[in-house]
Design an enzyme around this catalytic site. Sequence first.
Site, PDB file in Angstrom:
ATOM      1  N   SER A  34       1.792  -3.746  12.440  1.00 14.07           N
ATOM      2  CA  SER A  34       1.442  -2.327  12.311  1.00 14.07           C
ATOM      3  C   SER A  34       0.631  -1.795  13.484  1.00 14.07           C
ATOM      4  CB  SER A  34       0.683  -2.088  11.008  1.00 14.07           C
ATOM      5  OG  SER A  34      -0.494  -2.863  10.976  1.00 14.07           O
ATOM      6  N   HIS A  61      -6.708  -1.660  11.714  1.00 15.27           N
ATOM      7  CA  HIS A  61      -6.133  -0.388  12.140  1.00 15.27           C
ATOM      8  C   HIS A  61      -7.135   0.448  12.923  1.00 15.27           C
ATOM      9  CE1 HIS A  61      -2.621  -0.119   9.019  1.00 15.27           C
ATOM     10  NE2 HIS A  61      -2.431  -1.025   9.945  1.00 15.27           N
ATOM     11  N   ASP A  78      -3.336   5.851   6.676  1.00 11.20           N
ATOM     12  CA  ASP A  78      -3.402   4.770   5.695  1.00 11.20           C
ATOM     13  C   ASP A  78      -3.677   5.213   4.270  1.00 11.20           C
ATOM     14  OD1 ASP A  78      -4.997   2.396   7.971  1.00 11.20           O
ATOM     15  OD2 ASP A  78      -2.916   3.026   7.716  1.00 11.20           O
TER      16      ASP A  78
END
EC number: 3.4.21.89
Lengths: 180, 191
Positions: free
Chosen positions: B56, B96, B122
């Site tokens: 990701s 992230h 998210d």
Amino acid sequence: MNTVLSRANSLFAFSLSVMAALTFGCFITTAFKDRRVPVRVHVSKVMLKNVDDFTGPRERSDLGFITFDLSADLQPIFDWNVKQLFLYLSAEYATKSNALNQVVLWDKIVLRGENPKLNLRDMKSKYFFFDDGNGLRANKNITLTLSWNVVPNAGILPLVVGSGQVSLPFPDMYETTKSY
Amino acid sequence: RLPRLHKLTLKLSITCDLYYQVLNFGMIVSSALMIWKGLMVVTGSESPIVVVLSGSMEPAFHRGDLLFLTNRVEDPIRVGEIVVFRIEGREIPIVHRVLKIHEKANGDIKFLTKGDNNAVDDRGLYKQGQHWLEKKDVVGRARGSLLLTFCLFHLRFVPYIGIVTILMNDYPKFKYAVLFLLGLFVLVHRE
């Protein structure tokens, strides 16, 4: 040193040490480099609306629209240890309810080898500029900054702020007729 | 009588050698452990070095790359930073980038994250009804990278080495087996 296995073992150990030394060399030769370059940010249009925040908390919040120009030469930043730059344009401001707000409006990934000269005109923001509340209206000071995250092959991941920020005020009135 | 004395000294030298090897092995293991624990203290993080497990954050980080983390609570959370956080009730930490922050004067902060390679933020990953992350959800900040897969891509070794590191993370028993084999190898190898 006279069997295939012991020779292979020595070769493997040697290659591993050489790779480790090269990786450390990559790191140490670029660890203290200055990753800043001058940047030019210009804002051509600003508009403000007040709608339900459909991206998350369903409260009536200020929604800002900014059209901007960006230019920068990122070539000096790239070297053998830089894999990519993650560029992001962020808006920073203060409101009555929150002392510090930062919203990323736009981002771009520039890999080593791609064109490092940035020259963008009339860009619209990629992400919705929702405030946590109604703090954008009549806000005199929103600062737009272009920053980048340097991703090295081996080393520190720094966040570098480009010089050449620009501050702008938001209007006092909400826009009800025009669309972005 | 001379041959018997010879046999005795030979036996003694073999036992000395064995003790030496065992002690040597013990030293290596305890030094490694000390370095790891020392890193934990210096960085403040439970896992100072992690292996990237998902795609990701591509193209920056691929599965198999290493990240160096710190977890100093006094470091302010700002947009653009790469944070490692855990969602309440889930075990797997996520690495992230911070997309948005709203911080109050007293230091209370709520923020939103997004993976570079994901099209949306998210919020779909957070708990039902949760719109923001808070300081308590953060387990570390990515401060350095060692992109092994980048070097190995060119050598076409990636699938194999990457799989080994990922297997070691997904199956702890495999990790112990590898460590045991390594230990055995060090013991047996005289050089």
